[in-house]
Design an enzyme around this catalytic site. Structure first.
Site, PDB file in Angstrom:
ATOM      1  N   ARG A  56       0.836  -1.202   0.000  1.00 11.26           N
ATOM      2  CA  ARG A  56       0.000   0.000   0.000  1.00 11.26           C
ATOM      3  C   ARG A  56       0.871   1.252   0.000  1.00 11.26           C
ATOM      4  O   ARG A  56       1.954   1.259   0.585  1.00 11.26           O
ATOM      5  CB  ARG A  56      -0.911   0.016   1.224  1.00 11.26           C
ATOM      6  CG  ARG A  56      -1.948  -1.070   1.169  1.00 11.26           C
ATOM      7  CD  ARG A  56      -2.619  -1.258   2.519  1.00 11.26           C
ATOM      8  NE  ARG A  56      -3.402  -2.467   2.476  1.00 11.26           N
ATOM      9  CZ  ARG A  56      -4.686  -2.516   2.155  1.00 11.26           C
ATOM     10  NH1 ARG A  56      -5.343  -1.406   1.893  1.00 11.26           N
ATOM     11  NH2 ARG A  56      -5.312  -3.662   2.112  1.00 11.26           N
ATOM     12  N   THR A 104       0.173  -3.563   7.455  1.00 13.03           N
ATOM     13  CA  THR A 104      -0.669  -4.103   6.390  1.00 13.03           C
ATOM     14  C   THR A 104      -2.125  -3.715   6.584  1.00 13.03           C
ATOM     15  O   THR A 104      -2.611  -3.641   7.706  1.00 13.03           O
ATOM     16  CB  THR A 104      -0.568  -5.648   6.321  1.00 13.03           C
ATOM     17  OG1 THR A 104      -1.415  -6.125   5.269  1.00 13.03           O
ATOM     18  CG2 THR A 104      -0.955  -6.309   7.625  1.00 13.03           C
ATOM     19  N   GLY A 105      -2.774  -3.479   5.487  1.00 14.34           N
ATOM     20  CA  GLY A 105      -4.215  -3.260   5.504  1.00 14.34           C
ATOM     21  C   GLY A 105      -4.968  -4.550   5.272  1.00 14.34           C
ATOM     22  O   GLY A 105      -6.196  -4.550   5.229  1.00 14.34           O
ATOM     23  N   SER A 106      -4.218  -5.631   5.057  1.00 13.76           N
ATOM     24  CA  SER A 106      -4.789  -6.959   4.868  1.00 13.76           C
ATOM     25  C   SER A 106      -5.801  -6.946   3.723  1.00 13.76           C
ATOM     26  O   SER A 106      -5.502  -6.488   2.636  1.00 13.76           O
ATOM     27  CB  SER A 106      -5.399  -7.444   6.181  1.00 13.76           C
ATOM     28  OG  SER A 106      -5.780  -8.786   6.114  1.00 13.76           O
ATOM     29  N   HIS A 107      -6.998  -7.409   3.979  1.00 18.36           N
ATOM     30  CA  HIS A 107      -8.036  -7.551   2.954  1.00 18.36           C
ATOM     31  C   HIS A 107      -8.904  -6.292   2.822  1.00 18.36           C
ATOM     32  O   HIS A 107      -9.846  -6.273   2.039  1.00 18.36           O
ATOM     33  CB  HIS A 107      -8.937  -8.736   3.303  1.00 18.36           C
ATOM     34  CG  HIS A 107      -9.620  -8.551   4.622  1.00 18.36           C
ATOM     35  ND1 HIS A 107      -8.965  -8.754   5.819  1.00 18.36           N
ATOM     36  CD2 HIS A 107     -10.858  -8.134   4.937  1.00 18.36           C
ATOM     37  CE1 HIS A 107      -9.811  -8.489   6.812  1.00 18.36           C
ATOM     38  NE2 HIS A 107     -10.964  -8.118   6.301  1.00 18.36           N
TER      39      HIS A 107
END
Length: 120
Positions: A56, A104-107
């Site tokens: 990101r 992380t923003g993951s999903h």
């Protein structure tokens, strides 16, 4: 004696298993620094924390601020770079790190980001 820092997080970003929010709306660079400070204090001075980040746009700035906070608390940091989250977990075991943080923003949508933390 270390300086006491007062900081307020947006109440929506602190969760049971991670920290996540909308970058520059509920989650800010200074939040990352403070998270680094607090996590570093929990891990302990002269211990080692591995840090990874996802792709990101906001991840590099958050990672850099997180690392600043970790270093301020006296821990050693291994920046393992742009990696998937499972690789951060593996690196902590393989390198005998005392902790790890994944930016992380993951999903979640691309404007979201956050932190997944592991200890021992």
């Amino acid at each position: 004696m270390k300086e006491v820092i007062k900081h307020n997080f947006d109440e929506t970003i602190i969760r049971s298993y991670d920290v996540r929010g909308v970058y520059k709306e509920t989650l800010f660079n200074n939040d990352a620094r403070i998270i680094g400070n607090v996590f570093g204090l929990k891990v302990g001075e002269n211990k080692t924390v591995n840090v990874g980040y996802d792709g990101r746009k906001s991840s590099i700035q958050l990672k850099d601020n997180l690392i600043d906070g970790l270093l301020e608390s006296g821990v050693n940091v291994n920046d393992i770079g742009l990696v998937p989250t499972p690789l951060l977990y593996f690196s902590c075991i393989h390198c005998n790190a005392d902790g790890g943080v994944m930016v992380t923003g993951s999903h979640n949508p691309k404007n979201h980001n956050g932190f997944k933390m592991v200890l021992n």
